[in-house]
Design a protein around this motif. Structure first.
Motif, PDB file in Angstrom:
ATOM      1  N   ARG A   1       3.698  43.904  28.549  1.00 34.25           N
ATOM      2  CA  ARG A   1       3.990  44.078  27.126  1.00 34.25           C
ATOM      3  C   ARG A   1       3.159  45.225  26.557  1.00 34.25           C
ATOM      4  O   ARG A   1       3.667  46.062  25.807  1.00 34.25           O
ATOM      5  CB  ARG A   1       3.693  42.794  26.355  1.00 34.25           C
ATOM      6  CG  ARG A   1       4.655  41.681  26.646  1.00 34.25           C
ATOM      7  CD  ARG A   1       4.330  40.409  25.869  1.00 34.25           C
ATOM      8  NE  ARG A   1       5.086  40.465  24.635  1.00 34.25           N
ATOM      9  CZ  ARG A   1       4.598  40.776  23.438  1.00 34.25           C
ATOM     10  NH1 ARG A   1       3.318  41.018  23.292  1.00 34.25           N
ATOM     11  NH2 ARG A   1       5.365  40.827  22.385  1.00 34.25           N
TER      12      ARG A   1
ATOM     13  N   LEU B   1       4.531  48.519  24.714  1.00 34.80           N
ATOM     14  CA  LEU B   1       4.117  48.771  23.334  1.00 34.80           C
ATOM     15  C   LEU B   1       3.351  50.085  23.181  1.00 34.80           C
ATOM     16  O   LEU B   1       3.353  50.680  22.100  1.00 34.80           O
ATOM     17  CB  LEU B   1       3.279  47.604  22.810  1.00 34.80           C
ATOM     18  CG  LEU B   1       4.041  46.304  22.592  1.00 34.80           C
ATOM     19  CD1 LEU B   1       3.075  45.163  22.266  1.00 34.80           C
ATOM     20  CD2 LEU B   1       5.095  46.443  21.508  1.00 34.80           C
TER      21      LEU B   1
ATOM     22  N   THR C   1       5.153  53.317  21.563  1.00 33.97           N
ATOM     23  CA  THR C   1       5.415  53.509  20.136  1.00 33.97           C
ATOM     24  C   THR C   1       4.256  52.950  19.307  1.00 33.97           C
ATOM     25  O   THR C   1       3.332  52.359  19.840  1.00 33.97           O
ATOM     26  CB  THR C   1       6.708  52.768  19.711  1.00 33.97           C
ATOM     27  OG1 THR C   1       6.568  51.379  20.003  1.00 33.97           O
ATOM     28  CG2 THR C   1       7.944  53.339  20.387  1.00 33.97           C
ATOM     29  N   THR C   2       4.384  53.117  18.003  1.00 32.19           N
ATOM     30  CA  THR C   2       3.423  52.537  17.070  1.00 32.19           C
ATOM     31  C   THR C   2       4.161  51.537  16.172  1.00 32.19           C
ATOM     32  O   THR C   2       5.396  51.505  16.152  1.00 32.19           O
ATOM     33  CB  THR C   2       2.785  53.615  16.171  1.00 32.19           C
ATOM     34  OG1 THR C   2       3.797  54.162  15.316  1.00 32.19           O
ATOM     35  CG2 THR C   2       2.134  54.712  17.003  1.00 32.19           C
ATOM     36  N   GLU C   3       3.415  50.769  15.404  1.00 29.00           N
ATOM     37  CA  GLU C   3       4.009  49.810  14.482  1.00 29.00           C
ATOM     38  C   GLU C   3       4.903  50.513  13.456  1.00 29.00           C
ATOM     39  O   GLU C   3       5.926  49.974  13.035  1.00 29.00           O
ATOM     40  CB  GLU C   3       2.922  49.002  13.775  1.00 29.00           C
ATOM     41  CG  GLU C   3       2.189  48.064  14.710  1.00 29.00           C
ATOM     42  CD  GLU C   3       1.060  47.320  14.028  1.00 29.00           C
ATOM     43  OE1 GLU C   3       0.963  47.357  12.784  1.00 29.00           O
ATOM     44  OE2 GLU C   3       0.267  46.702  14.751  1.00 29.00           O
TER      45      GLU C   3
ATOM     46  N   ALA D   1       8.655  50.922  14.229  1.00 25.03           N
ATOM     47  CA  ALA D   1       9.536  49.756  14.103  1.00 25.03           C
ATOM     48  C   ALA D   1       9.723  49.312  12.658  1.00 25.03           C
ATOM     49  O   ALA D   1      10.522  48.409  12.385  1.00 25.03           O
ATOM     50  CB  ALA D   1       8.983  48.594  14.927  1.00 25.03           C
TER      51      ALA D   1
ATOM     52  N   SER E   1      10.767  50.219  23.429  1.00 28.56           N
ATOM     53  CA  SER E   1       9.442  49.863  22.929  1.00 28.56           C
ATOM     54  C   SER E   1       9.517  49.417  21.469  1.00 28.56           C
ATOM     55  O   SER E   1       8.900  48.422  21.079  1.00 28.56           O
ATOM     56  CB  SER E   1       8.494  51.059  23.066  1.00 28.56           C
ATOM     57  OG  SER E   1       7.225  50.758  22.536  1.00 28.56           O
ATOM     58  N   ARG E   2      10.299  50.140  20.680  1.00 28.38           N
ATOM     59  CA  ARG E   2      10.481  49.775  19.273  1.00 28.38           C
ATOM     60  C   ARG E   2      11.104  48.379  19.173  1.00 28.38           C
ATOM     61  O   ARG E   2      10.702  47.560  18.348  1.00 28.38           O
ATOM     62  CB  ARG E   2      11.356  50.815  18.581  1.00 28.38           C
ATOM     63  CG  ARG E   2      11.540  50.617  17.106  1.00 28.38           C
ATOM     64  CD  ARG E   2      12.304  51.762  16.435  1.00 28.38           C
ATOM     65  NE  ARG E   2      13.482  52.175  17.160  1.00 28.38           N
ATOM     66  CZ  ARG E   2      13.597  53.329  17.838  1.00 28.38           C
ATOM     67  NH1 ARG E   2      12.598  54.178  17.890  1.00 28.38           N
ATOM     68  NH2 ARG E   2      14.725  53.622  18.472  1.00 28.38           N
TER      69      ARG E   2
ATOM     70  N   ARG F   1       8.545  45.761  19.671  1.00 28.30           N
ATOM     71  CA  ARG F   1       7.720  45.633  18.464  1.00 28.30           C
ATOM     72  C   ARG F   1       8.436  44.795  17.396  1.00 28.30           C
ATOM     73  O   ARG F   1       7.812  43.988  16.704  1.00 28.30           O
ATOM     74  CB  ARG F   1       7.357  46.997  17.896  1.00 28.30           C
ATOM     75  CG  ARG F   1       6.314  47.703  18.727  1.00 28.30           C
ATOM     76  CD  ARG F   1       5.766  48.928  18.033  1.00 28.30           C
ATOM     77  NE  ARG F   1       4.745  49.529  18.879  1.00 28.30           N
ATOM     78  CZ  ARG F   1       3.486  49.109  18.942  1.00 28.30           C
ATOM     79  NH1 ARG F   1       3.090  48.106  18.210  1.00 28.30           N
ATOM     80  NH2 ARG F   1       2.635  49.704  19.740  1.00 28.30           N
TER      81      ARG F   1
ATOM     82  N   GLU G   1       8.308  41.237  18.484  1.00 27.29           N
ATOM     83  CA  GLU G   1       6.942  40.746  18.310  1.00 27.29           C
ATOM     84  C   GLU G   1       6.679  40.394  16.848  1.00 27.29           C
ATOM     85  O   GLU G   1       6.065  39.369  16.547  1.00 27.29           O
ATOM     86  CB  GLU G   1       5.941  41.795  18.800  1.00 27.29           C
ATOM     87  CG  GLU G   1       4.506  41.335  18.694  1.00 27.29           C
ATOM     88  CD  GLU G   1       3.555  42.327  19.325  1.00 27.29           C
ATOM     89  OE1 GLU G   1       3.165  43.272  18.618  1.00 27.29           O
ATOM     90  OE2 GLU G   1       3.205  42.143  20.490  1.00 27.29           O
ATOM     91  N   HIS G   2       7.162  41.228  15.948  1.00 28.78           N
ATOM     92  CA  HIS G   2       6.974  40.979  14.510  1.00 28.78           C
ATOM     93  C   HIS G   2       7.558  39.624  14.108  1.00 28.78           C
ATOM     94  O   HIS G   2       6.978  38.909  13.293  1.00 28.78           O
ATOM     95  CB  HIS G   2       7.630  42.089  13.690  1.00 28.78           C
ATOM     96  CG  HIS G   2       7.598  41.835  12.214  1.00 28.78           C
ATOM     97  ND1 HIS G   2       6.487  42.101  11.446  1.00 28.78           N
ATOM     98  CD2 HIS G   2       8.527  41.312  11.376  1.00 28.78           C
ATOM     99  CE1 HIS G   2       6.736  41.754  10.195  1.00 28.78           C
ATOM    100  NE2 HIS G   2       7.978  41.271  10.121  1.00 28.78           N
TER     101      HIS G   2
END
Length: 124
Positions: A10, A14, A17-19, A22, A61-62, A65, A68-69
């Motif tokens: 994971r 992850l 990308t960054t938060e 997403a 990757s997005r 994220r 995950e959110h």
């Protein structure tokens, strides 16, 4: 921090990308009726094959994220395979030897993690 093979995989996905990447998709899904959120997430997940085929590693990757959110880890293992497929497709399209080397390293790491995940849960 849990250093299980799945968590290492994971983290690998992850790291692409960054938060912030997403944020738009998360905002869109947060507007969904809570009763239909799971359906919306499933429809979003169904685009993973298309992203992988297009070589859209960042898109996979997005997607992770976004899941995950919303606290949904049900697709983590398949997204690991899709990110490897996306990276391979991207490298093949670009034909750049350095890109291919990086793609193969990422794929190798992803499948090493996948094998460790399978061993951890008793699959061969």
């Amino acid at each position: 921090m849990d250093e299980s093979p799945l968590n290492r995989a994971r983290d690998l996905i992850l790291s692409i990308t960054t938060e912030v990447d997403a944020k738009e998709e998360i905002a869109k899904l947060e507007l969904a009726d809570p009763a239909s959120l799971n359906k919306e997430l499933e429809e979003y997940y169904n685009t993973a094959v298309e992203l992988a085929s297009a070589g859209d590693t960042k898109g996979i990757s997005r997607m992770l994220r976004v899941f995950e959110h919303f606290g949904d880890k049900s697709h983590d293992r398949m997204l690991l395979h899709y990110v490897a497929q996306a990276e391979a497709n991207k490298a093949l399209k670009e034909g750049n030897p350095e890109e291919m080397r990086q793609a193969l390293a990422l794929i190798s790491q992803a499948f090493t993690d996948a094998d460790a995940i399978d061993a951890q849960i008793g699959q061969k």
